[in-house]
Design a protein around this motif. Sequence first.
Motif, short mmCIF file in Angstrom:
data_model
loop_
_atom_site.label_atom_id
_atom_site.label_comp_id
_atom_site.label_asym_id
_atom_site.label_seq_id
_atom_site.Cartn_x
_atom_site.Cartn_y
_atom_site.Cartn_z
N SER A 80 0.83 -1.21 0.00
CA SER A 80 0.00 0.00 0.00
C SER A 80 0.87 1.26 0.00
O SER A 80 1.97 1.27 0.55
CB SER A 80 -0.90 0.03 1.23
OG SER A 80 -1.93 -0.91 1.16
N GLY A 85 -4.34 8.51 1.34
CA GLY A 85 -5.36 8.32 2.37
C GLY A 85 -6.38 7.27 2.02
O GLY A 85 -7.04 6.72 2.91
N ALA A 86 -6.52 6.97 0.74
CA ALA A 86 -7.52 5.99 0.30
C ALA A 86 -6.93 4.59 0.16
O ALA A 86 -7.64 3.65 -0.20
CB ALA A 86 -8.13 6.43 -1.03
N SER A 87 -5.63 4.42 0.45
CA SER A 87 -5.00 3.11 0.30
C SER A 87 -5.53 2.15 1.36
O SER A 87 -6.04 2.56 2.40
CB SER A 87 -3.48 3.21 0.40
OG SER A 87 -3.09 3.53 1.72
N LEU A 88 -5.37 0.87 1.12
CA LEU A 88 -5.90 -0.15 2.03
C LEU A 88 -5.33 0.00 3.44
O LEU A 88 -6.07 -0.08 4.43
CB LEU A 88 -5.57 -1.54 1.49
CG LEU A 88 -6.09 -2.72 2.32
CD1 LEU A 88 -7.62 -2.70 2.36
CD2 LEU A 88 -5.59 -4.04 1.77
N ASN A 90 -4.42 2.55 4.99
CA ASN A 90 -4.98 3.70 5.68
C ASN A 90 -6.47 3.57 5.97
O ASN A 90 -7.00 4.27 6.84
CB ASN A 90 -4.74 4.98 4.87
CG ASN A 90 -3.31 5.46 4.96
OD1 ASN A 90 -2.74 5.50 6.05
ND2 ASN A 90 -2.72 5.82 3.83
N THR A 91 -7.15 2.70 5.25
CA THR A 91 -8.59 2.60 5.43
C THR A 91 -9.01 1.48 6.40
O THR A 91 -10.11 1.51 6.95
CB THR A 91 -9.31 2.37 4.08
OG1 THR A 91 -8.74 1.23 3.44
CG2 THR A 91 -9.13 3.58 3.18
N SER A 93 -9.28 -0.38 9.85
CA SER A 93 -9.41 0.21 11.17
C SER A 93 -8.33 -0.25 12.14
O SER A 93 -7.70 -1.29 11.97
CB SER A 93 -10.79 -0.14 11.76
OG SER A 93 -10.91 -1.53 11.95
N LYS A 98 -1.62 0.26 9.10
CA LYS A 98 -0.86 1.42 8.63
C LYS A 98 0.54 1.41 9.21
O LYS A 98 1.52 1.71 8.51
CB LYS A 98 -1.58 2.70 9.03
CG LYS A 98 -0.87 3.96 8.56
CD LYS A 98 -1.63 5.23 8.95
CE LYS A 98 -0.89 6.48 8.48
NZ LYS A 98 -1.63 7.71 8.85
#
Length: 259
Positions: A80, A85-88, A90-91, A93, A98
């Motif tokens: 990733s 911000g839309a990468s896996l 970062n998304t 939970s 990250k």
Amino acid sequence: MLNSTLYYTMLTRDFSKSLATAASDTVAKRETAYYEANIGKVKSVDDLMKNQRLYAYVLKAYGLSDMAYAKGLIRKVLTSDVTDGASLANTLSGGRYKALAAAYNFSAKGAVGTISAEAQKTTKDNYVEQTLEANVGKQNDGAKMALYFKRIAPTVKSAYGILADKTLLGVVQTAFGLSASMSQQNIDVQAKTINALFKIGDLQNPAKLQKLIQRFTANYDAQHPMGVSMTPSSALEVSTPDISQSLLMSLANLKLGGS
């Protein structure tokens, strides 16, 4: 009997020594030595994932042992773009993914990503903390939760970060007497409830964080009055070294509510 409040206090009185004790654990010492000797040989995501010992070590360090089976997901996380911000990474939970992607950023660093001294130190430090928490959890789950909260809570940026982490949420629910059934409510309603109880920014204030943890352990002990049964020798194994043996022997035989 040692309750979670006393156990947590013993462990954090000199936390660096507690971590040193965890680092000297036979398995932790052996696996860390293997990691140090072999991580520099990893040049790709495939190299890391094919080496089961390294893969297991790295995932444990970032709190992802429970996701070791999901190799397809982990592969996508490791490739990733953490700046997107839309990468896996970062998304997903919880922040664990990250952190993993940032340390072993094959997308940006390529083959040299694993030789980063910073990434290796962070991984080893994380592994030791995970080992300490796992060992403590064998004796007292409340103390384990408190240690986890101490480590993770300061990284949380919003109430939704609390809600996304089962352990963080459990600590908050116990500390403030919230029913577990609150999870059935609308997520925004849950976040509003948490924000009304304390400021998320307070989690980055060591003194305020400590007060919240103390509130948690006190309530946890009230709900689990049996505490931890420990012999003097086992108390010595899990405590910080600067507490006298005579005190530890007294604590190990202490009964709740009196001596």
